[in-house]
Design an enzyme around this catalytic site. Structure first.
Site, mmCIF file in Angstrom:
data_model
loop_
_atom_site.group_PDB
_atom_site.id
_atom_site.type_symbol
_atom_site.label_atom_id
_atom_site.label_comp_id
_atom_site.label_asym_id
_atom_site.label_seq_id
_atom_site.Cartn_x
_atom_site.Cartn_y
_atom_site.Cartn_z
ATOM 1 N N GLY A 59 0.787 -1.225 0.000
ATOM 2 C CA GLY A 59 0.000 0.000 0.000
ATOM 3 C C GLY A 59 0.817 1.271 0.000
ATOM 4 O O GLY A 59 0.246 2.375 -0.011
ATOM 5 N N HIS A 172 -1.784 -8.288 -8.261
ATOM 6 C CA HIS A 172 -0.565 -8.786 -7.629
ATOM 7 C C HIS A 172 -0.125 -10.130 -8.199
ATOM 8 O O HIS A 172 -0.961 -10.999 -8.460
ATOM 9 C CB HIS A 172 -0.789 -8.934 -6.115
ATOM 10 C CG HIS A 172 -1.086 -7.640 -5.435
ATOM 11 N ND1 HIS A 172 -2.379 -7.211 -5.198
ATOM 12 C CD2 HIS A 172 -0.269 -6.676 -4.954
ATOM 13 C CE1 HIS A 172 -2.343 -6.034 -4.596
ATOM 14 N NE2 HIS A 172 -1.071 -5.688 -4.436
#
Length: 197
Positions: A59, A172
């Protein structure tokens, strides 16, 4: 909490051999898998001649990386810094100008510490529009030229097009993709590593 504990562990002062600092986001922080399955850990296993310190946080934005970098440089005494940040700036629609400003400051901080800087190219998904995507990509190209740093091609380019190498979120890389990332990154990060003086 687990990631924070691991980061503290990595930053315990010790005699690093050719220390390399990885400053990245979830793509380098083993998101969605055990830490020892991620590409940074696998690269370290294959490269005993260097010490790789993973300062990546899932993040993380360029602003967050900039805030953390001075302490990381002081703790690690890194000789080489690999910056892999900007993806979360793009996903949040932050301005390319802001991204460039933060990355520039990080590059200068690392250089001032005596470290060599490698900058990872980062791209945003095409649904953000061609104009924004072009401006975003240009940031990295411009910085490489203006600051004289090595621009490493985005390691996700050849992975994201293969669904079997991606996690369910489509953003991802999964565990199966990690060795492929190692193979891609190693020539840039390790094979050109200069021996310690």
């Amino acid at each position: 909490m687990q990631a924070a504990c691991l980061l503290v562990f990595f930053l315990i002062p010790q005699a690093h051999a050719n220390p390399i600092l990885i400053l990245g986001d979830s793509l380098s922080a083993s998101y969605g898998m055990e830490q020892d399955k991620g590409w940074v850990h696998l690269l370290q296993q294959q490269s005993p001649e260097v010490t790789i310190i993973n300062g990546s946080v899932s993040g993380e934005t360029s602003a967050g990386g900039l805030r953390r970098l001075p302490a990381l440089l002081d703790s690690t005494k890194a000789k080489r810094v690999f910056i892999e940040l900007g993806g979360n700036d793009g996903l949040r629609g932050f301005s390319p100008k802001q991204l460039k400003n933060n990355l520039t400051k990080m590059i200068l901080l690392a250089k001032d510490s005596g470290a060599e800087v490698l900058l990872s190219e980062v791209m945003v998904p095409p649904n953000y529009g061609p104009r924004y995507a072009k401006q975003f990509t240009q940031v990295y190209q411009e910085l490489s030229s203006e600051q004289g740093v090595t621009l490493v091609p985005f390691f996700m380019t050849e992975i994201a097009i293969h669904p079997e190498l991606m996690q369910a979120d489509g953003i991802h890389p999964n565990e199966q993709a990690q060795p492929q990332i190692v193979s891609f990154i190693r020539p840039w990060l390790i094979d050109t590593q200069q021996p310690s003086e």
